[in-house]
Design a protein around this motif. Sequence first.
Motif, PDB file in Angstrom:
ATOM      1  N   ILE A  47      53.042  47.080  39.869  1.00  0.00           N
ATOM      2  CA  ILE A  47      51.913  46.474  41.188  1.00  0.00           C
ATOM      3  C   ILE A  47      51.618  47.129  42.613  1.00  0.00           C
ATOM      4  O   ILE A  47      51.441  47.387  43.727  1.00  0.00           O
ATOM      5  N   PHE A  48      52.726  47.897  43.073  1.00  0.00           N
ATOM      6  CA  PHE A  48      52.606  48.838  43.940  1.00  0.00           C
ATOM      7  C   PHE A  48      51.909  50.252  43.785  1.00  0.00           C
ATOM      8  O   PHE A  48      51.577  50.642  44.776  1.00  0.00           O
ATOM      9  N   LYS A  49      51.700  50.555  42.142  1.00  0.00           N
ATOM     10  CA  LYS A  49      50.820  51.729  42.234  1.00  0.00           C
ATOM     11  C   LYS A  49      49.585  51.466  42.498  1.00  0.00           C
ATOM     12  O   LYS A  49      48.941  52.506  42.970  1.00  0.00           O
ATOM     13  N   GLU A  57      45.053  44.197  46.001  1.00  0.00           N
ATOM     14  CA  GLU A  57      45.141  44.033  47.109  1.00  0.00           C
ATOM     15  C   GLU A  57      46.454  43.233  47.573  1.00  0.00           C
ATOM     16  O   GLU A  57      46.421  41.682  46.552  1.00  0.00           O
ATOM     17  N   VAL A  58      47.250  43.156  47.507  1.00  0.00           N
ATOM     18  CA  VAL A  58      47.821  41.071  47.687  1.00  0.00           C
ATOM     19  C   VAL A  58      48.445  41.451  48.828  1.00  0.00           C
ATOM     20  O   VAL A  58      48.717  41.559  50.120  1.00  0.00           O
ATOM     21  N   TYR A  62      56.705  36.351  49.283  1.00  0.00           N
ATOM     22  CA  TYR A  62      56.633  36.340  47.981  1.00  0.00           C
ATOM     23  C   TYR A  62      56.639  34.689  47.526  1.00  0.00           C
ATOM     24  O   TYR A  62      56.004  34.489  45.595  1.00  0.00           O
ATOM     25  N   SER A  63      56.673  33.768  47.492  1.00  0.00           N
ATOM     26  CA  SER A  63      56.824  32.861  46.915  1.00  0.00           C
ATOM     27  C   SER A  63      55.016  32.392  47.377  1.00  0.00           C
ATOM     28  O   SER A  63      55.443  31.464  46.268  1.00  0.00           O
ATOM     29  N   ASP A  64      54.042  33.317  48.086  1.00  0.00           N
ATOM     30  CA  ASP A  64      52.736  31.757  48.017  1.00  0.00           C
ATOM     31  C   ASP A  64      52.203  33.461  47.306  1.00  0.00           C
ATOM     32  O   ASP A  64      50.549  33.491  48.086  1.00  0.00           O
ATOM     33  N   ARG A  65      52.685  33.840  47.090  1.00  0.00           N
ATOM     34  CA  ARG A  65      51.327  35.493  46.649  1.00  0.00           C
ATOM     35  C   ARG A  65      50.564  35.151  45.947  1.00  0.00           C
ATOM     36  O   ARG A  65      50.365  34.866  45.265  1.00  0.00           O
ATOM     37  N   ARG A  66      49.272  36.035  46.731  1.00  0.00           N
ATOM     38  CA  ARG A  66      48.501  35.719  45.215  1.00  0.00           C
ATOM     39  C   ARG A  66      47.623  37.626  45.314  1.00  0.00           C
ATOM     40  O   ARG A  66      47.495  38.615  46.429  1.00  0.00           O
ATOM     41  N   ILE A  67      47.658  37.956  44.056  1.00  0.00           N
ATOM     42  CA  ILE A  67      46.671  39.554  43.499  1.00  0.00           C
ATOM     43  C   ILE A  67      45.022  39.426  44.786  1.00  0.00           C
ATOM     44  O   ILE A  67      44.438  38.462  43.316  1.00  0.00           O
ATOM     45  N   LYS A  68      44.279  39.922  44.397  1.00  0.00           N
ATOM     46  CA  LYS A  68      42.759  40.316  45.258  1.00  0.00           C
ATOM     47  C   LYS A  68      42.694  41.780  44.208  1.00  0.00           C
ATOM     48  O   LYS A  68      43.217  43.242  44.709  1.00  0.00           O
ATOM     49  N   ILE A  69      41.744  41.392  43.865  1.00  0.00           N
ATOM     50  CA  ILE A  69      40.858  42.680  42.316  1.00  0.00           C
ATOM     51  C   ILE A  69      40.462  42.918  44.100  1.00  0.00           C
ATOM     52  O   ILE A  69      39.127  42.715  44.068  1.00  0.00           O
ATOM     53  N   LEU A  70      39.977  44.587  44.299  1.00  0.00           N
ATOM     54  CA  LEU A  70      38.735  45.100  45.287  1.00  0.00           C
ATOM     55  C   LEU A  70      38.235  46.210  44.215  1.00  0.00           C
ATOM     56  O   LEU A  70      36.776  46.248  44.503  1.00  0.00           O
ATOM     57  N   ILE A  71      38.154  46.054  42.962  1.00  0.00           N
ATOM     58  CA  ILE A  71      37.426  47.353  42.150  1.00  0.00           C
ATOM     59  C   ILE A  71      36.685  46.301  41.575  1.00  0.00           C
ATOM     60  O   ILE A  71      37.136  45.136  41.120  1.00  0.00           O
ATOM     61  N   ASN A  72      35.262  46.777  40.603  1.00  0.00           N
ATOM     62  CA  ASN A  72      34.172  45.988  40.234  1.00  0.00           C
ATOM     63  C   ASN A  72      34.727  46.872  39.014  1.00  0.00           C
ATOM     64  O   ASN A  72      33.871  47.880  38.694  1.00  0.00           O
TER      65      ASN A  72
END
Length: 361
Positions: A47-49, A57-58, A62-72
């Motif tokens: 995830i860091f890489k 984007e993170v 930690y408890s309410d983390r959500r991942i956002k995709i930045l590329i199409n």
Amino acid sequence: MLALEDLNLTEKLVLSYFLLNEKNLKDNNVVIANRLSLTKITVRQIIFKLKSKKIIEVIGGYSDRRIKILINIKMKFEKAKFNGFNLDDDILKLDLNMTKKFILAEIRSLMSSKNAKCTASNLHIANLLKLKERAIQTALFELENGGFIKRSFVNVKGKTERTIILNLNSTKEEAKKVEVEATPPKEVKEVEKIYNDEVLSIFESFPKRPIMSELKIEEQKSLCLPILQSKSKEELDFIKFVIDFNVKNNESWKAGFMPYMYKFLCDKKKYFNEAIKSEFYKFKNRPKVNANLQLLNLQLERDLFTFFSEIEESVWELSDVDILEEFKNRYILGYVKFNDDDFNKMALEMIKEYRPRTLNL
């Protein structure tokens, strides 16, 4: 479009997981690791890489983390390039390594783009996954033996054409059938063995009367084992305590004048009265000194002090859990003999104490 060739297989696997379903974007590292058969540390590093490569984007802690995709990423087939992240949930959940999961995903991708047929060569798949042909050949052989694929060979204009067909549904049903039929009996047998071993050990722990014949011992065994087997775990613990209590405190037992075990078990007033029950509950609820926990505490204090003296101040921008993961990366091999829950709980408490008061998260 993203140059997907720059990602290794593990990075593609985790990115595939996020692209598969919007709900997956909210999963924590433990859930992702379990679903993908990876370690928690590996997931965190990936995830860091992906974040450093500006692919994701993170958001949040930690408890309410959500991942956002930045590329199409376009789900488009292009020969000899990883293209679609078509790692559907039924493939992700399979108990297979990453190479085999990606092979199945590519077969499905080719089937979707070429009239439900996959005729790709081992070389094509090897180039795609940056592996040797030999590795692909072995993986396909094992997938076929496991029932995940079927291969057929036909002669087309003097050349042998191989077609690969997915067989995931039947494999899933067979796995469920095996799990239902085979697992419970094995578990039951193991539990029964442990319980019967404990019952026998209690019988063996009861002191034998002097000059007691083998015949008399067998007679007592046949009488006592059914009684012991009818008891609950707590009742067995109580019987063990009463035997030990009398061996240490009963003068007639010390002199060798103990009853036969059958009489002992049946004499409720003499040996299993309220007074001895009170002693049992005192013993049961007495706090026990745990040498392992004391050793863990000392070792953590030493290693955390060293850890915090060597790292940069910016580490405090991370959450306590993330700091713990960084600590594990360096020191976890020294803690393999300790219980994971004890280790995590104690380490997090110490990290909170070390954290500067102005940077509480």
